[in-house]
Scaffold this motif. Structure first.
Motif, PDB file in Angstrom:
ATOM      1  N   PRO A   7     -22.681  16.524  17.896  1.00 45.17           N
ATOM      2  CA  PRO A   7     -23.344  15.573  18.790  1.00 45.17           C
ATOM      3  C   PRO A   7     -24.817  15.447  18.451  1.00 45.17           C
ATOM      4  O   PRO A   7     -25.411  16.342  17.828  1.00 45.17           O
ATOM      5  N   PRO A   8     -25.440  14.352  18.822  1.00 46.02           N
ATOM      6  CA  PRO A   8     -26.887  14.212  18.608  1.00 46.02           C
ATOM      7  C   PRO A   8     -27.642  15.344  19.286  1.00 46.02           C
ATOM      8  O   PRO A   8     -27.177  15.925  20.263  1.00 46.02           O
ATOM      9  N   TYR A   9     -28.824  15.630  18.753  1.00 48.18           N
ATOM     10  CA  TYR A   9     -29.625  16.714  19.318  1.00 48.18           C
ATOM     11  C   TYR A   9     -29.866  16.479  20.805  1.00 48.18           C
ATOM     12  O   TYR A   9     -30.248  15.394  21.217  1.00 48.18           O
ATOM     13  N   GLY A  10     -29.608  17.487  21.604  1.00 50.99           N
ATOM     14  CA  GLY A  10     -29.823  17.391  23.034  1.00 50.99           C
ATOM     15  C   GLY A  10     -28.624  16.868  23.795  1.00 50.99           C
ATOM     16  O   GLY A  10     -28.591  16.937  25.023  1.00 50.99           O
ATOM     17  N   ALA A  11     -27.608  16.308  23.104  1.00 48.67           N
ATOM     18  CA  ALA A  11     -26.417  15.805  23.796  1.00 48.67           C
ATOM     19  C   ALA A  11     -25.483  16.958  24.122  1.00 48.67           C
ATOM     20  O   ALA A  11     -25.399  17.936  23.373  1.00 48.67           O
ATOM     21  N   PRO A  12     -24.769  16.900  25.252  1.00 47.98           N
ATOM     22  CA  PRO A  12     -23.832  17.976  25.585  1.00 47.98           C
ATOM     23  C   PRO A  12     -22.680  17.990  24.597  1.00 47.98           C
ATOM     24  O   PRO A  12     -22.307  16.951  24.042  1.00 47.98           O
ATOM     25  N   PRO A  13     -22.102  19.156  24.313  1.00 44.10           N
ATOM     26  CA  PRO A  13     -20.979  19.226  23.373  1.00 44.10           C
ATOM     27  C   PRO A  13     -19.762  18.485  23.936  1.00 44.10           C
ATOM     28  O   PRO A  13     -19.593  18.367  25.150  1.00 44.10           O
ATOM     29  N   LEU A  14     -18.918  17.989  23.050  1.00 41.33           N
ATOM     30  CA  LEU A  14     -17.696  17.304  23.460  1.00 41.33           C
ATOM     31  C   LEU A  14     -16.759  18.299  24.121  1.00 41.33           C
ATOM     32  O   LEU A  14     -16.425  19.324  23.518  1.00 41.33           O
ATOM     33  N   PRO A  15     -16.311  18.044  25.362  1.00 42.57           N
ATOM     34  CA  PRO A  15     -15.361  18.970  26.000  1.00 42.57           C
ATOM     35  C   PRO A  15     -14.099  19.115  25.151  1.00 42.57           C
ATOM     36  O   PRO A  15     -13.544  18.128  24.677  1.00 42.57           O
ATOM     37  N   GLY A  16     -13.660  20.359  24.933  1.00 42.22           N
ATOM     38  CA  GLY A  16     -12.451  20.613  24.159  1.00 42.22           C
ATOM     39  C   GLY A  16     -12.603  20.379  22.675  1.00 42.22           C
ATOM     40  O   GLY A  16     -11.616  20.145  21.971  1.00 42.22           O
ATOM     41  N   ALA A  17     -13.832  20.464  22.154  1.00 44.31           N
ATOM     42  CA  ALA A  17     -14.080  20.149  20.750  1.00 44.31           C
ATOM     43  C   ALA A  17     -13.287  21.052  19.804  1.00 44.31           C
ATOM     44  O   ALA A  17     -13.011  20.659  18.664  1.00 44.31           O
ATOM     45  N   GLN A  18     -12.886  22.238  20.255  1.00 41.53           N
ATOM     46  CA  GLN A  18     -12.131  23.154  19.387  1.00 41.53           C
ATOM     47  C   GLN A  18     -10.767  22.592  18.987  1.00 41.53           C
ATOM     48  O   GLN A  18     -10.165  23.029  18.008  1.00 41.53           O
ATOM     49  N   HIS A  19     -10.277  21.600  19.741  1.00 47.94           N
ATOM     50  CA  HIS A  19      -8.971  21.006  19.434  1.00 47.94           C
ATOM     51  C   HIS A  19      -9.072  19.822  18.464  1.00 47.94           C
ATOM     52  O   HIS A  19      -8.040  19.296  18.034  1.00 47.94           O
ATOM     53  N   LEU A  20     -10.275  19.394  18.131  1.00 44.74           N
ATOM     54  CA  LEU A  20     -10.469  18.195  17.317  1.00 44.74           C
ATOM     55  C   LEU A  20      -9.715  18.218  15.981  1.00 44.74           C
ATOM     56  O   LEU A  20      -9.106  17.205  15.605  1.00 44.74           O
ATOM     57  N   PRO A  21      -9.725  19.331  15.234  1.00 43.39           N
ATOM     58  CA  PRO A  21      -9.013  19.302  13.941  1.00 43.39           C
ATOM     59  C   PRO A  21      -7.529  18.980  14.076  1.00 43.39           C
ATOM     60  O   PRO A  21      -6.935  18.427  13.142  1.00 43.39           O
ATOM     61  N   GLU A  22      -6.932  19.301  15.214  1.00 37.80           N
ATOM     62  CA  GLU A  22      -5.496  19.078  15.395  1.00 37.80           C
ATOM     63  C   GLU A  22      -5.162  17.684  15.907  1.00 37.80           C
ATOM     64  O   GLU A  22      -4.055  17.182  15.661  1.00 37.80           O
ATOM     65  N   VAL A  23      -6.098  17.057  16.622  1.00 40.42           N
ATOM     66  CA  VAL A  23      -5.735  15.823  17.329  1.00 40.42           C
ATOM     67  C   VAL A  23      -6.563  14.608  16.937  1.00 40.42           C
ATOM     68  O   VAL A  23      -6.254  13.501  17.387  1.00 40.42           O
ATOM     69  N   ALA A  24      -7.575  14.772  16.131  1.00 42.00           N
ATOM     70  CA  ALA A  24      -8.465  13.645  15.821  1.00 42.00           C
ATOM     71  C   ALA A  24      -7.701  12.466  15.233  1.00 42.00           C
ATOM     72  O   ALA A  24      -8.035  11.300  15.484  1.00 42.00           O
ATOM     73  N   HIS A  25      -6.636  12.740  14.467  1.00 44.54           N
ATOM     74  CA  HIS A  25      -5.891  11.659  13.814  1.00 44.54           C
ATOM     75  C   HIS A  25      -5.081  10.826  14.808  1.00 44.54           C
ATOM     76  O   HIS A  25      -4.591   9.747  14.462  1.00 44.54           O
ATOM     77  N   LEU A  26      -4.935  11.296  16.048  1.00 42.88           N
ATOM     78  CA  LEU A  26      -4.153  10.572  17.047  1.00 42.88           C
ATOM     79  C   LEU A  26      -4.974   9.493  17.757  1.00 42.88           C
ATOM     80  O   LEU A  26      -4.410   8.640  18.440  1.00 42.88           O
ATOM     81  N   VAL A  27      -6.283   9.548  17.601  1.00 54.70           N
ATOM     82  CA  VAL A  27      -7.161   8.557  18.230  1.00 54.70           C
ATOM     83  C   VAL A  27      -7.235   7.327  17.340  1.00 54.70           C
ATOM     84  O   VAL A  27      -7.445   7.429  16.131  1.00 54.70           O
ATOM     85  N   ALA A  28      -7.019   6.149  17.917  1.00 52.40           N
ATOM     86  CA  ALA A  28      -6.968   4.905  17.151  1.00 52.40           C
ATOM     87  C   ALA A  28      -8.340   4.566  16.551  1.00 52.40           C
ATOM     88  O   ALA A  28      -9.379   4.940  17.111  1.00 52.40           O
ATOM     89  N   PRO A  29      -8.358   3.876  15.420  1.00 54.88           N
ATOM     90  CA  PRO A  29      -9.637   3.438  14.836  1.00 54.88           C
ATOM     91  C   PRO A  29     -10.425   2.595  15.839  1.00 54.88           C
ATOM     92  O   PRO A  29      -9.882   1.721  16.505  1.00 54.88           O
ATOM     93  N   GLY A  30     -11.702   2.893  15.969  1.00 53.43           N
ATOM     94  CA  GLY A  30     -12.554   2.181  16.904  1.00 53.43           C
ATOM     95  C   GLY A  30     -12.510   2.719  18.318  1.00 53.43           C
ATOM     96  O   GLY A  30     -13.301   2.290  19.167  1.00 53.43           O
ATOM     97  N   GLU A  31     -11.601   3.649  18.574  1.00 55.15           N
ATOM     98  CA  GLU A  31     -11.476   4.245  19.907  1.00 55.15           C
ATOM     99  C   GLU A  31     -12.401   5.457  20.002  1.00 55.15           C
ATOM    100  O   GLU A  31     -12.455   6.282  19.090  1.00 55.15           O
TER     101      GLU A  31
END
Length: 211
Positions: A7-31
């Motif tokens: 995240p940009p400096y000072g922005a809060p971390p994405l909730p559940g970011a530890q799961h991103l490697p497993e699920v990022a491909h399920l989010v549609a382009p532009g979503e």
């Protein structure tokens, strides 16, 4: 040197970011992904009745395997009967103190939510689900266990079980007590489904849910 996205400096971390490697491909382009919540269905919620379960083998399989197909269905029916007569009784007694895990029936929005989560396993016993909150919808994501025709690695991969329009989820009600780590999802049609959820994920669910 390449650096991992953050995240940009000072922005809060994405909730559940530890799961991103497993699920990022399920989010549609532009979503845009807003956060991920790891939760379970409350143990007060039973398995869906057989008439609400999809038959993964299909009618053709029933014709092809004949008696074997009938035997498997009979075994599943007896398993449901045993559950209703044993754990079902215990669940009914617990509802006196903790309230119902599902209201308004299986055809309600909450009921369809539960059926989708349970369908991650062929036995319809699955409890755990990742809720992916995006700017367009809420994705229900589970493991691909017990899915025929896939390699072992594919079966362990995450897959989309269903999705919710944001308008369907109208309220998140924390109900943590000394005997229960529970939150209720309230849907637009007045139905409700209960979750078992830890403190950190509950905070993320409340933040990502309707305000």
């Amino acid at each position: 040197m390449n650096h991992p996205a953050h995240p940009p400096y000072g922005a809060p971390p994405l909730p559940g970011a530890q799961h991103l490697p497993e699920v990022a491909h399920l989010v549609a382009p532009g979503e845009q992904l807003r956060g991920i919540v790891d939760t379970d269905l409350c143990d007060l919620v039973r398995r869906p009745p057989r008439r609400y379960r999809k038959d993964p083998s299909g009618r053709a399989a029933g014709t092809a395997f004949g008696c074997l197909f009938v035997f498997v269905n009979l075994a599943e029916y007896l398993a449901d009967l045993v559950e209703d007569c044993t754990w079902g009784l215990v669940r009914s007694l617990r509802r006196l103190f903790r309230g119902r895990g599902l209201t308004r029936g299986w055809q309600s929005q909450a009921g369809r939510f539960v059926i989708a989560v349970r369908s991650a396993e062929r036995s319809y016993d699955n409890d755990d689900v990742l809720l992916l909150f995006t700017d367009r919808r809420i994705l229900l994501v589970g493991n691909g266990d017990n899915v025929s025709g896939r390699t072992l690695d594919d079966r362990r991969a995450k897959r989309v079980l269903g999705e919710l329009p944001h308008a369907q989820l109208v309220r998140v009600q924390p109900r943590h007590t000394w005997v229960s780590l529970r939150a209720d999802l309230h849907f637009a049609d007045g139905s409700r489904a209960a979750l078992d959820i830890g403190e950190n994920d509950l905070a993320a669910l409340v933040a990502l849910g309707p305000r």
